[in-house]
Design a protein around this motif. Structure first.
Motif, short mmCIF file in Angstrom:
data_model
loop_
_atom_site.label_atom_id
_atom_site.label_comp_id
_atom_site.label_asym_id
_atom_site.label_seq_id
_atom_site.Cartn_x
_atom_site.Cartn_y
_atom_site.Cartn_z
N ARG A 96 47.87 24.91 -46.57
CA ARG A 96 47.88 26.28 -47.07
C ARG A 96 49.08 26.51 -47.99
N ASN B 112 47.08 21.90 -41.35
CA ASN B 112 46.37 23.02 -41.98
C ASN B 112 47.35 24.04 -42.58
N ASP C 119 47.10 34.08 -50.39
CA ASP C 119 46.02 34.30 -49.43
C ASP C 119 46.14 35.67 -48.76
N GLY D 161 49.10 29.47 -51.83
CA GLY D 161 50.22 29.37 -50.90
C GLY D 161 51.53 29.84 -51.48
#
Length: 264
Positions: free
Chosen positions: A186, A182, A124, A192
């Protein structure tokens, strides 16, 4: 000449990797304070004044915290792809234009004695990429900060002499731990980090007879332990017929202590 390297620091608190051949001395990422990076280089008897350049994998702070300081202090050129430059420029302070270079995704550049191949990973960040390093038939692969290991990545990094490979978390520890859902989602997701088990399964597809060492990297301080990561990876590799401990050595990395220089 050969490839010589040290994992200077690895983990969510900061990452830095050093590799050299001959007069070419490369720092990959600078995710700790400038002073700490200098201390880590000193642990393996490397003078930061001798560094040739810094390569960047992505713009997360645990990879670029000391980047601007190191570049300005030692007048080092920085190499990153265009999207990473855009994402990190406001975080690293002013860099002279003659120290800013682009290293495009899925390309190979030659620096002194070392051919460096970049490859995309799923994480990300703006445009994350990692590297394999080649010199006279020797190959070292740096593979962390990715949600999963694709077949394309396996093809790129297979048959290396040594790996620095992500073994970020134990899935059970992560699921039962203190992180909000959350954050857990991720870490567990495709953008991740790779778990101990997924690390081992990927390694079974890419290790060859020439592979001598694997460094388990980017371990979570909250959701993993060195002994657990090593045991988990060892068990799976042995189940698949790999001779861990004799032909292939597994090594720890640390967020605060550099690994000894290893030569391939």
């Amino acid at each position: 000449m050969s490839l010589r390297f040290s994992v200077l620091a690895s983990g969510s608190t900061g990452n830095a990797f050093y590799i050299e051949s001959g007069n070419e001395k490369i720092l990959v990422d600078a995710g700790l304070s400038g002073k700490k990076i200098e201390n880590l280089l000193g642990q393996v008897d490397i003078d930061p004044h001798d560094l040739s350049r810094i390569l960047v994998t992505h713009e997360h702070s645990d990879h670029i915290k000391g980047l601007g300081i190191m570049a300005r202090r030692y007048k080092l050129p920085i190499y990153a792809n265009e999207k990473t430059w855009t994402a990190m420029e406001n975080q690293i302070g002013k860099i002279p234009i003659d120290q800013k270079f682009h290293f495009d995704m899925e390309t190979t550049r030659t620096f002194g004695e070392i051919d460096v191949e970049s490859f995309a990973v799923s994480h990300d960040a703006a445009d994350p990429m990692f590297y394999t390093f080649h010199h006279e038939g020797k190959k070292v692969a740096l593979v962390t900060d990715l949600g999963y290991v694709s077949e394309r990545i396996k093809k790129t990094v297979e048959d290396a002499d040594a790996y620095i490979f992500e073994s970020n978390h134990d899935v059970s520890m992560l699921r039962m731990g203190r992180y909000p859902w959350n954050v857990k989602r991720r870490i567990l997701g495709d953008s991740g980090h790779v778990s101990n088990e997924d690390c081992a399964l990927a390694l079974t597809d890419i290790l060859t007879d020439r592979t001598k060492r694997v460094y388990l990297a980017h371990l979570s301080l909250d959701n993993n332990m060195k002994d657990l990561a090593r045991m988990s990876v060892t068990n799976i590799l042995k189940e698949r017929g790999f001779e861990v401990g004799s032909r292939i050595e597994l090594h720890d990395t640390d967020p605060q202590e550099a690994t000894p220089i290893y030569e391939v």
